[in-house]
Design an enzyme around this catalytic site. Structure first.
Site, PDB file in Angstrom:
ATOM      1  N   CYS A  86       0.848  -1.202   0.000  1.00 21.21           N
ATOM      2  CA  CYS A  86       0.000   0.000   0.000  1.00 21.21           C
ATOM      3  C   CYS A  86       0.884   1.252   0.000  1.00 21.21           C
ATOM      4  CB  CYS A  86      -0.976  -0.054   1.169  1.00 21.21           C
ATOM      5  SG  CYS A  86      -2.402   1.025   0.954  1.00 21.21           S
ATOM      6  N   HIS A 196      -3.588  -5.750   1.036  1.00 19.80           N
ATOM      7  CA  HIS A 196      -2.997  -5.982   2.357  1.00 19.80           C
ATOM      8  C   HIS A 196      -3.044  -7.460   2.737  1.00 19.80           C
ATOM      9  CE1 HIS A 196      -2.465  -1.801   3.701  1.00 19.80           C
ATOM     10  NE2 HIS A 196      -3.541  -1.537   2.996  1.00 19.80           N
ATOM     11  N   GLU A 198      -1.329  -8.914   4.860  1.00 22.11           N
ATOM     12  CA  GLU A 198      -1.127  -9.065   6.311  1.00 22.11           C
ATOM     13  C   GLU A 198      -2.436  -9.000   7.078  1.00 22.11           C
ATOM     14  OE1 GLU A 198      -0.618  -6.360   4.612  1.00 22.11           O
ATOM     15  OE2 GLU A 198      -0.881  -4.522   5.785  1.00 22.11           O
TER      16      GLU A 198
END
Lengths: 222, 83
Positions: A86, A196, A198
């Site tokens: 990002c 994302h 994660e």
């Protein structure tokens, strides 16, 4: 597997990234503040998401000129794996470690939702946890994820298999050229992606499709 | 001392969604003759060195290194007329 996370003022996904790396690598990453001029020997350096320097001038523009980024560039030149997610992707582009630019979303809206991602090249250190062509879920949350590069650069990226993630099934949230969601450097050791991973590593997140990215990349030096 | 102005605009052919939105808003206000709008940035920079040629070179370096992202943007430098 030793990892490091770069910290800059205004990032806000650093804790999520540290949690994911800790959970999957088994040991917490080093954290490296923006003023550091050297990063110790690690196998993977991650620049997390957020709004470094409040997105002043251009997203990632100020962060990319901080001392720590010279250390990241030195590592990248030596072949260390570097991943920017990002805002981290925006910073890598602004630092010249990846080609192209990320512009304001074509809709002009901030998008925060789950998209579908196709793994268009599973033969990289970052994507080898996936099958070629596999389509996964992944969340996005950004205002400036509209990937742009000139025609020549785009042709080179496509020709060399540097486009590793593409928005699939009509889920392109930002107008990115060729539905590009993530690219690697020509040597393949630097990855930038808008989504994302994660934030999708365990069932409590609503899925764990992002986990294979970390498992693949962290297994490299094991 | 030199007061310079740097203008940064998107390159021709690069989509400018913000310019498009402004275009739409101007049309909504009744400005029917607006053909197109492109949004850019202006930087007013005061340089301590008074030599205009050196100033231009410094400003170009600033544009290349930070003020413009030359992947998507062009820049123009305006210096005050020589006296």
């Amino acid at each position: 597997m030793k990892t490091a996370v770069v910290l800059l003022p205004g990032l806000n996904r650093d804790r999520d990234m540290i949690a994911a790396l800790t959970k999957i690598a088994g040991t917490p990453p080093l954290t490296v503040w923006q003023t550091e001029t050297e990063i110790p020997d690690v196998d993977l350096i991650v620049i997390p998401g957020g709004f470094s320097y409040g997105d002043y001038l251009r997203c990632g523009a100020i962060a990319a000129r901080m001392p720590v980024m010279r250390a990241v560039a030195a590592h990248a030149a030596r072949g260390t794996l570097v991943m920017g997610v990002c805002n981290g992707f925006q910073i890598l582009l602004e630092a010249g470690l990846l080609p192209g630019a990320l512009m304001r979303n074509a809709s002009l809206k901030f998008v925060c939702r789950k998209v579908r991602l196709a793994v268009t090249n599973a033969n990289t250190a970052f994507t080898r946890g996936y099958r070629p062509g596999q389509v996964i879920d992944c969340p996005v949350a950004h205002h400036d994820g509209n990937y742009f590069a000139d025609a020549e650069t785009l042709a080179r990226l496509e020709g060399q298999g540097q486009v590793v993630f593409r928005y699939a099934e009509g889920t392109n949230p930002n107008g990115s050229l060729n539905d590009i969601a993530g690219i690697v450097s020509d040597r393949g050791n630097v990855l930038g992606l808008m989504p994302h991973p994660e934030n999708l590593i365990e069932p409590a997140h609503g899925g764990s499709d992002g986990r294979a990215l970390f498992e693949g990349v962290l297994g490299r030096a094991a | 001392m030199i007061e310079a102005r740097v203008t940064v605009t998107l390159k021709t052919g690069v989509l400018d969604p913000q310019g498009k939105a402004i275009e739409g808003a101007l049309a909504a206000l009744g400005f029917a003759d607006v053909g197109a709008v492109r949004q850019g940035k202006v930087f007013d920079i005061v340089l301590e060195d008074g030599d205009p040629q050196a100033a231009r070179a410094r400003l170009e370096a600033m544009c290349e290194k930070l003020l413009a992202n030359t992947v998507i943007e062009d820049y123009a430098i305006t210096l005050p007329p020589a006296r």
